[in-house]
Every structure is written in structure tokens, then in C-alpha cells.
Design an enzyme around this catalytic site. Structure first.
Site, PDB file in Angstrom:
ATOM      1  N   HIS A  20       1.119  -1.488  -0.030  1.00 32.70           N
ATOM      2  CA  HIS A  20      -0.316   0.334  -0.241  1.00 32.70           C
ATOM      3  C   HIS A  20       0.722   0.835  -0.048  1.00 32.70           C
ATOM      4  O   HIS A  20       1.985   0.922   0.580  1.00 32.70           O
ATOM      5  CB  HIS A  20      -0.949   0.117   1.046  1.00 32.70           C
ATOM      6  N   HIS A  23       3.828   1.349   2.471  1.00 31.41           N
ATOM      7  CA  HIS A  23       5.752   1.215   2.239  1.00 31.41           C
ATOM      8  C   HIS A  23       5.732   1.908   0.997  1.00 31.41           C
ATOM      9  O   HIS A  23       7.042   1.605   0.896  1.00 31.41           O
ATOM     10  CB  HIS A  23       5.074  -0.641   1.314  1.00 31.41           C
ATOM     11  N   CYS A 130       0.508  -9.830  20.313  1.00 29.49           N
ATOM     12  CA  CYS A 130      -0.584  -9.689  19.036  1.00 29.49           C
ATOM     13  C   CYS A 130      -0.061 -10.134  17.589  1.00 29.49           C
ATOM     14  O   CYS A 130       1.577  -9.618  17.293  1.00 29.49           O
ATOM     15  CB  CYS A 130      -0.662  -7.974  19.102  1.00 29.49           C
ATOM     16  N   CYS A 133       0.222  -7.222  14.897  1.00 33.74           N
ATOM     17  CA  CYS A 133       2.304  -6.569  14.861  1.00 33.74           C
ATOM     18  C   CYS A 133       2.966  -7.491  15.212  1.00 33.74           C
ATOM     19  O   CYS A 133       5.082  -6.944  15.279  1.00 33.74           O
ATOM     20  CB  CYS A 133       2.548  -5.747  16.713  1.00 33.74           C
ATOM     21  N   CYS A 147      -5.088  -4.304  21.330  1.00 33.12           N
ATOM     22  CA  CYS A 147      -3.777  -3.673  20.421  1.00 33.12           C
ATOM     23  C   CYS A 147      -4.019  -2.043  20.085  1.00 33.12           C
ATOM     24  O   CYS A 147      -4.739  -1.882  19.367  1.00 33.12           O
ATOM     25  CB  CYS A 147      -3.230  -4.706  19.583  1.00 33.12           C
ATOM     26  N   HIS A 150      -3.863  -2.498  16.319  1.00 34.61           N
ATOM     27  CA  HIS A 150      -4.247  -3.475  15.319  1.00 34.61           C
ATOM     28  C   HIS A 150      -6.114  -3.435  16.386  1.00 34.61           C
ATOM     29  O   HIS A 150      -6.907  -4.315  15.224  1.00 34.61           O
ATOM     30  CB  HIS A 150      -3.875  -5.253  15.514  1.00 34.61           C
ATOM     31  N   LYS A 300      -7.145   6.398  10.085  1.00 29.94           N
ATOM     32  CA  LYS A 300      -5.965   5.238   9.987  1.00 29.94           C
ATOM     33  C   LYS A 300      -6.213   4.537   8.488  1.00 29.94           C
ATOM     34  O   LYS A 300      -7.520   4.147   8.393  1.00 29.94           O
ATOM     35  CB  LYS A 300      -5.524   3.886  11.537  1.00 29.94           C
ATOM     36  N   LYS A 303      -7.639  -2.231   5.752  1.00 27.38           N
ATOM     37  CA  LYS A 303      -8.400  -3.047   5.266  1.00 27.38           C
ATOM     38  C   LYS A 303      -9.988  -2.334   5.357  1.00 27.38           C
ATOM     39  O   LYS A 303     -11.220  -2.052   4.587  1.00 27.38           O
ATOM     40  CB  LYS A 303      -8.453  -4.474   5.211  1.00 27.38           C
TER      41      LYS A 303
HETATM   42  O1  ME8 Z   1       6.578  -3.980  10.308  1.00 21.97           O
HETATM   43  N1  ME8 Z   1       2.465   5.721   7.257  1.00 21.97           N
HETATM   44  O2  ME8 Z   1       6.462  -4.597   8.692  1.00 21.97           O
HETATM   45  P1  ME8 Z   1       5.018  -3.449   6.984  1.00 21.97           P
HETATM   46  C1  ME8 Z   1       4.064   6.276   6.883  1.00 21.97           C
HETATM   47  N2  ME8 Z   1       7.808  -6.133   8.573  1.00 21.97           N
HETATM   48  N3  ME8 Z   1       4.310   4.607   6.822  1.00 21.97           N
HETATM   49  C2  ME8 Z   1       3.614   3.827   6.508  1.00 21.97           C
HETATM   50  C3  ME8 Z   1       2.472   3.595   7.198  1.00 21.97           C
HETATM   51  C4  ME8 Z   1       2.195   4.717   7.162  1.00 21.97           C
HETATM   52  N4  ME8 Z   1       0.822   4.674   7.616  1.00 21.97           N
HETATM   53  N5  ME8 Z   1       2.223   2.396   6.712  1.00 21.97           N
HETATM   54  C5  ME8 Z   1       3.137   1.600   6.288  1.00 21.97           C
HETATM   55  C6  ME8 Z   1       6.878  -4.360   9.531  1.00 21.97           C
HETATM   56  N6  ME8 Z   1       3.951   2.557   6.214  1.00 21.97           N
HETATM   57  C7  ME8 Z   1       7.738  -5.271   9.269  1.00 21.97           C
HETATM   58  C8  ME8 Z   1       9.620  -5.142   9.251  1.00 21.97           C
HETATM   59  S1  ME8 Z   1      12.487  -4.608   9.033  1.00 21.97           S
HETATM   60  C9  ME8 Z   1      13.234  -5.492   9.732  1.00 21.97           C
HETATM   61  C10 ME8 Z   1      10.654  -5.525   9.292  1.00 21.97           C
HETATM   62  C11 ME8 Z   1       5.597   2.041   6.003  1.00 21.97           C
HETATM   63  O3  ME8 Z   1       4.827  -3.891   6.716  1.00 21.97           O
HETATM   64  C12 ME8 Z   1       6.626   2.647   7.348  1.00 21.97           C
HETATM   65  O4  ME8 Z   1       7.519   2.107   6.631  1.00 21.97           O
HETATM   66  O5  ME8 Z   1       3.992  -3.474   8.773  1.00 21.97           O
HETATM   67  C13 ME8 Z   1       6.487   1.757   8.298  1.00 21.97           C
HETATM   68  O6  ME8 Z   1       7.758   1.046   8.867  1.00 21.97           O
HETATM   69  C14 ME8 Z   1       6.635   0.051   7.439  1.00 21.97           C
HETATM   70  O7  ME8 Z   1       5.905   0.238   6.309  1.00 21.97           O
HETATM   71  C15 ME8 Z   1       6.124  -1.311   8.070  1.00 21.97           C
HETATM   72  O8  ME8 Z   1       5.594  -2.369   7.458  1.00 21.97           O
END
Ligand code: ME8
Length: 528
Positions: A20, A23, A130, A133, A147, A150, A300, A303
Site C-alpha cells: 500500500h 510502503h 499480537c 504487530c 492492541c 490493530h 488510519k 482494510k
Molecule cells: O513492520 N505511514 O512491516 P510492515 C507511513 N516487517 N509509513 C507507513 C505507513 C503509514 N501509514 N504504513 C506503513 C513491518 N508504513 C516489518 C518490518 S524491518 C526489519 C521489519 C511503512 O509491512 C513504514 O516504513 O508493517 C513502516 O515502518 C513500514 O511501512 C511497516 O511495514
């Protein structure tokens, strides 16, 4: 002089779903920094990828009646495709299901274990988890028993686990952060991290007994490595930890990483990760930049609310460059902010179609029409130099003035500062307000479609200035909008070999040779 090096990472993203714009946001920002450093001639390693193990991915696969591996393959491909469509030029895309990563993790965990003499010990975990998370939570962290991220009640679990002696490393990690040896920015996030130490941090579990989708612990195959613990290790497995010492030394030890992420995963990166590295005898990360979390129209992104924005839809509608621009332009990178997608059309039209695109097309049209498509002679003898040192163009008594090497330098100076401070929205704003807008205003005021007849000398002066500003602007937008920059250079007749490195030569005023044949090309941003 030895080349400078720059190692930048994004989080690796969960593959329980497709990408999304959250990312996309972090990854575009990392790409801008990587491109900026490449333009400066640095050797760059830009790492991104997908986080594929753990309960969350396994559960999603089960719901979809797929094997976890199938789901990982499908969704990892979607991330790769999304990044390709956004023109993300990464050096390496890691998947935690890669054999290389699994082997590196086994080596790292073995180091921590040290035949039972190390920093891992056996215990029983009893508490809350959770899956959203992938994190163990305490009662204190819950809001109404749920949480806070979530909005779901965590699962109560009791199982045999291995624990990491985090507490042993806390004083050292804290000191490194205080002294900026692990540099956490923005400053408020450094404070927030230091606050975690005050609230109290405990040893944490590094394995899961009931989860099967993961990397087995090398010293106890009945347990898999806790997904966060192995995911963090992507930052070293991708650059040769355990299998290419030379590369690992080069990027981890000598260069050091800049980890980029949002504040949702601050504790893992700023506390757990440095402690794990110290325990394994490795250097802690050099720099961590924690950007804000955005909401969509004040809510926020989720989905269930149906407001998740797919980067593919944005790219389809606006193209890669404009999507990059629109996302980064919304609010300062280090702060939380709100994205109003329905305002994108308006901003696209104002900044890109009527602003940048219009400037390029009208200047080139005039030169094609009234100067046989040739860059006119340069003459900036009567230029008015703005006292602030900013780039401004002004028209005085019908004479165009106001742009010189030093003033262009002012914008360059600020741009460099802002990008290095991760202030992308301000950097973009400088280009819009100090470069593009004044040029369009000068054209409106001086009416060169009329003056070519009456005063060709002033007309040429203006046209050379505007073309040269467009050349500078082509460089300025290059890390943000690489395709548009290419197209501008092509239309200005700048040869490909002159488009790679930004240096004193390319940045100086007057770099566009008079007589160059310009080629009017496609409209850069057709109005919505
Ligand atoms: O946490 N605003 O993966 P994830 C800004 N796999 N950035 C956002 C966002 C938002 N609303 N939503 C997501 C994980 N991001 C783990 C990480 S690293 C060793 C493991 C971005 O798929 C932001 O960079 O939940 C956030 O930290 C990341 O997506 C979380 O991606």
C-alpha cells in the site's frame, strides 16, 4: 580521493498482503536519497525487500488456502512490481525466505547462543501476543484490552521460549544513543527512544514454539527464530554477513547503514537491533531516521475502513514521477501528516501541469518558433542579483534580470541541506517557489511571444536565462522525478553522458551551450 559510500535501507515489508502507499512512501524516500548520493558520485547500496516468515503470514496463507511459500512468492512479486512501477532503483531486494538469509540467521543466532554460554537462555513465556504487530505486549500497552495498533485483543500464550539478555546491553545502547554514536533522528524520536529506557525494558523472547513458518534455531530445531529477530538481520545478511566477509566489512563496518522507517517499529530498530548486534560482537547501526505515520483523510489506513490506497492506482492515474512527487510533497517527512487523495488532482494540475510542465513547454515552444530551435547567445551582463542570494527573476522597467551563478547557487545550497536533513517536502517547495513559479511569472509579465519582434536582444537574454534555469531545474528534480529529468535533458539536447554526475561543472551557471539544438518533446504532465 576515495569515493564516499552510502548504505541505505527500508524496512522489509510483510507479505501477508499486497503493498500500500505506506510502503511506497518509505521506499520512495529511500530512493530519493539513494539517487541524490549517486548524483553526487557516491557508491550506493540501497536495500529493500520483504519479510516473509511468522504467524501473520502463515495465518493469511491459511485463510486463503495457500501454502505460506505460495503467498510469499505471490506477494513478494507484487512488491517488486510496485517498486518497479514507481521507478525505485534499489541495489538488492532481499526476501527472508532466501537460503542466504536463512544461513546468515543461523550463524548469528549460534553466535548469541555460544553453546549455552552466550546471551540466550531458556525460559517460559507467558503473556500476550499480537499477531498483527508480531509483538509481545504488556497489559500496560493495551487500550481497552486491545492492541492500540490493530484494535484486536492479543492472544494469551504460554510456551517454552528462548530469551535474549536485553537488560545486559541496555546501558551500553542507551549511552550510544545519547552520544549520537547511534544517531536517531528527528530529535523527538531520539527522545522517545530514550524514554523507553526510563519506562523499563526487559529481556525478550527470540523464538516461538508454536509457530512453524520460520527459520529454526540452529541449537533447537523445535523452535523457530522470532520473526522480528531474524527480520532485522536482513540488514546484514543482504550485504554478506556470514558468507562474504569483504562485502560485509565494506558496507556494515566501514560505511554503516542509514535505516529508514516509520515510528511504528522504533523500539525494534532503536533498542533491540543495536543490542542484538552488540551481543553478536558487531557494530551497532550508524543512523536511524524515523519518519511519521500518515493517515488518509484523518483516518488510519486500514482494510476494514476501505481506505487503503494502492500505489498501482496512483501510478496508473498520475505516472511514476507525479506519484513520487505527490506523496513526498504532502507534509514534512519526519512528522505525522494526513494525505488527502482527492486533493492530488488539484496539486497535480497546479504544480506539475501548470507549473513545471507548462514552463518547459512554453519556453521550448518559443525557442522552436522564434529562434530556429536553437539556444540563443548568453548575455547576463545586466542581471539583477537578488540580495538574499536566492534565485529570483525580476523584470525591471521591461528589462529582464535577476538570475546568476551565485543566485542559482543559493538554491542549490538550500536543496542540498534540505535533502540531507530528509526534509523532502521543503526541498520540493524550494524548487516550486524559487525556481518554477518565478520563471512562469516572468514569462507572463514580459510576453516574449510579442517581444521577439520588437527587442530581440532582450528576448534572447530572457530565453537563454529560462533555458538555463530549466537545465538546473532538470538536475534539481532528478532524484524526485527521474523520468521527467531525463525527458527535460533530452528536450534540451543534453547528451546522455552529461547526465550522470552532478558536479561543479554541471552545476555552474551557463552550462547550456548557445547554439544547442533543442528538441521539443512530449507534454510532461498532461492536465487532469
Ligand atoms: O513492520 N505511514 O512491516 P510492515 C507511513 N516487517 N509509513 C507507513 C505507513 C503509514 N501509514 N504504513 C506503513 C513491518 N508504513 C516489518 C518490518 S524491518 C526489519 C521489519 C511503512 O509491512 C513504514 O516504513 O508493517 C513502516 O515502518 C513500514 O511501512 C511497516 O511495514
Amino acid at each position: 580521493m576515495a569515493k564516499k559510500r552510502f548504505y541505505i535501507t527500508t524496512p522489509i515489508y510483510y507479505v501477508n498482503d499486497k503493498p500500500h502507499i505506506g510502503h511506497a512512501y518509505t521506499t520512495i524516500a529511500a530512493d530519493v536519497l539513494a539517487r541524490w548520493h549517486r548524483l553526487e558520485g557516491d557508491e550506493v547500496f540501497f536495500l529493500t525487500g520483504t519479510d516473509e516468515h511468522g504467524a501473520k503470514v502463515a495465518q493469511s496463507a491459511e485463510e486463503l488456502k495457500k501454502t505460506p511459500q505460495q503467498l510469499c512468492d505471490e506477494n513478494s512479486k507484487k512488491f517488486k512490481q510496485a517498486f518497479k512501477n514507481l521507478n525505485i532503483d534499489y541495489s538488492y531486494f532481499i526476501r527472508t525466505t532466501d537460503q542466504r538469509h536463512k544461513e546468515a540467521v543461523a550463524k548469528f543466532m549460534q553466535k548469541l547462543w555460544k553453546n549455552g554460554e552466550g546471551d540466550i537462555y531458556e525460559g517460559t513465556y507467558e503473556g500476550l501476543y499480537c499477531t498483527g504487530c508480531e509483538n509481545f505486549l504488556t497489559e500496560k500497552e493495551l487500550i481497552d484490552g486491545k492492541c492500540p495498533n490493530h484494535l484486536k485483543a492479543p492472544e494469551k500464550i504460554k510456551e517454552k521460549n528462548y530469551f535474549f539478555k536485553l537488560e545486559k546491553y541496555l546501558p551500553q545502547v542507551r549511552e550510544l544513543i545519547e552520544k549520537d554514536e547511534i544517531k536517531i533522528r528527528p530529535e523527538d524520536k531520539k527522545k522517545e527512544t530514550l524514554g523507553l529506557f526510563k519506562q523499563g525494558l526487559e529481556d525478550f523472547s527470540v523464538s516461538r514454539e508454536r509457530v512453524k513458518w520460520g527459520i529454526p534455531l540452529p541449537f533447537d530445531q523445535s523452535q523457530v527464530t522470532y520473526v522480528w529477530v531474524e527480520a532485522l538481520q536482513n540488514y546484514i545478511s543482504a550485504i554478506g554477513y556470514g558468507d562474504n566477509q569483504k562485502e560485509f566489512e565494506k558496507w556494515w563496518v566501514e560505511t554503516g547503514p542509514l535505516h529508514l522507517m516509520a515510528k511504528d517499529i522504533l523500539k525494534f530498530h532503536c533498542v533491540y537491533w543495536p543490542a542484538l548486534l552488540l551481543a553478536a560482537g558487531e557494530k551497532p547501526p550508524k543512523e536511524i531516521f524515523v519518519h511519521g505515520f500518515f493517515t488518509i483523510n484523518g483516518q488510519k489506513m486500514s482494510k476494514s475502513l476501505g481506505n487503503v490506497i494502492d500505489p498501482e492506482e496512483l501510478v496508473k492515474k498520475y505516472g511514476a514521477d507525479a506519484t513520487r512527487y505527490l506523496l513526498l510533497a504532502q507534509f514534512p517527512f519526519g512528522q505525522d501528516g494526513d494525505i488527502k487523495a482527492e486533493k492530488f488532482d488539484e496539486q497535480f494540475n497546479a504544480d506539475l501541469a501548470n507549473g513545471l510542465g507548462n514552463l518547459v513547454s512554453r519556453v521550448l515552444n518559443l525557442v522552436v518558433k522564434y529562434n530556429e530551435s536553437k539556444v540563443p547567445e548568453r548575455d547576463d551582463s545586466t542581471f539583477f542579483v537578488d540580495k538574499t542570494g536566492m534565485m529570483t527573476i525580476s523584470v525591471k522597467n521591461g528589462i529582464v534580470g535577476g538570475l546568476s551563478g551565485t543566485t542559482a547557487g543559493g538554491v542549490w545550497y538550500m536543496l542540498d541541506k534540505l535533502i540531507n536533513r530528509f526534509d523532502f517536502s521543503a526541498a520540493i517547495d524550494i524548487i516550486m517557489q524559487r525556481v518554477i513559479k518565478p520563471c512562469n511569472q516572468v514569462i507572463d509579465n514580459s510576453k516574449p511571444w510579442e517581444t521577439w519582434k520588437t527587442d530581440k536582444a532582450s528576448w534572447e537574454k530572457l530565453m537563454y536565462t529560462l533555458l538555463e534555469v530549466i537545465r538546473h531545474m532538470g538536475w534539481m528534480i532528478r532524484p524526485f522525478m527521474p523520468n521527467t529529468s531525463d525527458e527535460i535533458f533530452k528536450q534540451l539536447g543534453i547528451p546522455k553522458e552529461g547526465q550522470k554526475i552532478l558536479n561543479a561543472e554541471t552545476m555552474k551557471w551557463g552550462g547550456l551551450p548557445p547554439g544547442t539544438k533543442i528538441k521539443k518533446g512530449k507534454i510532461l504532465f498532461p492536465r487532469m
